[in-house]
Design a protein around this motif. Sequence first.
Motif, PDB file in Angstrom:
ATOM      1  N   VAL A  70      -1.991  -7.483   4.648  1.00 33.15           N
ATOM      2  CA  VAL A  70      -0.843  -8.139   4.006  1.00 33.15           C
ATOM      3  C   VAL A  70      -0.269  -9.219   4.915  1.00 33.15           C
TER       4      VAL A  70
ATOM      5  N   ALA B 275      -0.829 -13.220   4.120  1.00 28.34           N
ATOM      6  CA  ALA B 275       0.406 -13.954   3.837  1.00 28.34           C
ATOM      7  C   ALA B 275       0.583 -15.100   4.831  1.00 28.34           C
TER       8      ALA B 275
ATOM      9  N   ARG C 129      -4.512  -1.916   5.838  1.00 31.73           N
ATOM     10  CA  ARG C 129      -3.884  -2.527   4.665  1.00 31.73           C
ATOM     11  C   ARG C 129      -2.632  -3.311   5.043  1.00 31.73           C
ATOM     12  N   ALA C 130      -1.826  -2.751   5.911  1.00 33.24           N
ATOM     13  CA  ALA C 130      -0.625  -3.462   6.350  1.00 33.24           C
ATOM     14  C   ALA C 130      -0.999  -4.734   7.109  1.00 33.24           C
TER      15      ALA C 130
ATOM     16  N   THR D 150      -0.408  -5.051  -0.779  1.00 33.31           N
ATOM     17  CA  THR D 150       0.977  -4.589  -0.730  1.00 33.31           C
ATOM     18  C   THR D 150       1.118  -3.256  -1.457  1.00 33.31           C
ATOM     19  N   ILE D 151       0.574  -3.185  -2.674  1.00 40.58           N
ATOM     20  CA  ILE D 151       0.627  -1.927  -3.423  1.00 40.58           C
ATOM     21  C   ILE D 151      -0.145  -0.839  -2.688  1.00 40.58           C
TER      22      ILE D 151
ATOM     23  N   ILE E 129      -2.981 -10.270  -1.738  1.00 42.12           N
ATOM     24  CA  ILE E 129      -1.713  -9.861  -1.140  1.00 42.12           C
ATOM     25  C   ILE E 129      -1.022  -8.830  -2.034  1.00 42.12           C
ATOM     26  N   VAL E 130      -1.050  -9.066  -3.349  1.00 40.38           N
ATOM     27  CA  VAL E 130      -0.477  -8.099  -4.285  1.00 40.38           C
ATOM     28  C   VAL E 130      -1.184  -6.756  -4.147  1.00 40.38           C
ATOM     29  N   TYR E 131      -2.521  -6.787  -4.119  1.00 39.19           N
ATOM     30  CA  TYR E 131      -3.277  -5.542  -3.999  1.00 39.19           C
ATOM     31  C   TYR E 131      -2.946  -4.806  -2.711  1.00 39.19           C
TER      32      TYR E 131
ATOM     33  N   THR F   2      -0.733  -0.587   0.488  1.00 41.25           N
ATOM     34  CA  THR F   2       0.008  -0.172   1.678  1.00 41.25           C
ATOM     35  C   THR F   2       1.105   0.824   1.311  1.00 41.25           C
ATOM     36  N   LEU F   3       1.796   0.574   0.207  1.00 36.43           N
ATOM     37  CA  LEU F   3       2.840   1.494  -0.235  1.00 36.43           C
ATOM     38  C   LEU F   3       2.253   2.854  -0.595  1.00 36.43           C
TER      39      LEU F   3
END
Length: 318
Positions: free
Chosen positions: A80, A84, A76-77, A115-116, A111-113, A118-119
């Motif tokens: 992103v 990007a 996931r990271a 990023t979330i 990218i939004v998906y 990854t968090l």
Amino acid sequence: MAAGLGVGDVLCFAIVAGSVAASLWATLLRRRLPPAAASSSSCVPPHDEFTGSTPAVWSGAAHPAAAAAWLLLASRAAAVVALAAVLLWDAVTYGIAIMMYYTEWTIVLEIVYFTIATLFSAYGCFIYSSSNNRRVRVTILPVRQSHDESVLSNSLVEINHGDDQKGGARAVLYQLGRFMQIVYQVLGGAVVLTDVVFWALIAPFMYSSRLSLNAVMGCTHSFNIVFLLIETTLNNLEFPWFRLTYFVLWTCSYVIIQWIAHGCGLTWWPYPFLNPAAPWAPLWYFCIALLHLACYAVYWSIVRGKNWWLNSYIIPAY
């Protein structure tokens, strides 16, 4: 857009308006289901210690072990960063006007998906690692898809660190996790639609002086599906049919914004077939509407096939 509306314009508007109305009706109908109807067929497991739960938002698909979770976090990271970078490369090459294309909208949503996601993965891995040193109780729902998929609309994320867990924080995590899953399901259809339209309808006839098939165009229309397929392979998220409505609303929002932009003076169309004044425009709109069903069905089948393979060959091994 011309001041006067022709029959083709009205038909195009009717197709989009009908799609929006049908999607909103189906979404509202699903939301009005009584909670008992959603929970009666739920396959949610009882609360258990963190090491015994299956956290769908951040764990790996095969088994909620640390190795699978860390692999999902890394993928996931990487997604992103890569997406990007491709989007920045795209914007530098063609200018900010490239953001008028559906492909770039989809990449931004990806990218939004990621990023979330990854968090969520980082948080889940941190809690998982900490569980060896202190007693932590975590449950993230749902785990398995029931026949009544409305359970996905009513329970997604529940995290409990003990009595001092803030109700507000749990509500935020619930909503963020639910939003993340909706975006994932929208992307499944949108990415397939993007690449099918590009490689089948646009790339073979790309002779424009403004856009041409090159490395950046190839990356933007391949990285999107590659990273999403990797995500699907590794994650434990579901892909219910009723979320097709959000995919339709996403595309309709794009089309409506295109209409507004042209009404405000934009002179060129990212996709010529979106011009309501173009020949056969209503037929194009109708075919694209039907293509949404096919594209969502393709990705639904991919997720379904992966789950069947895991349940048949991988999970029994544990």
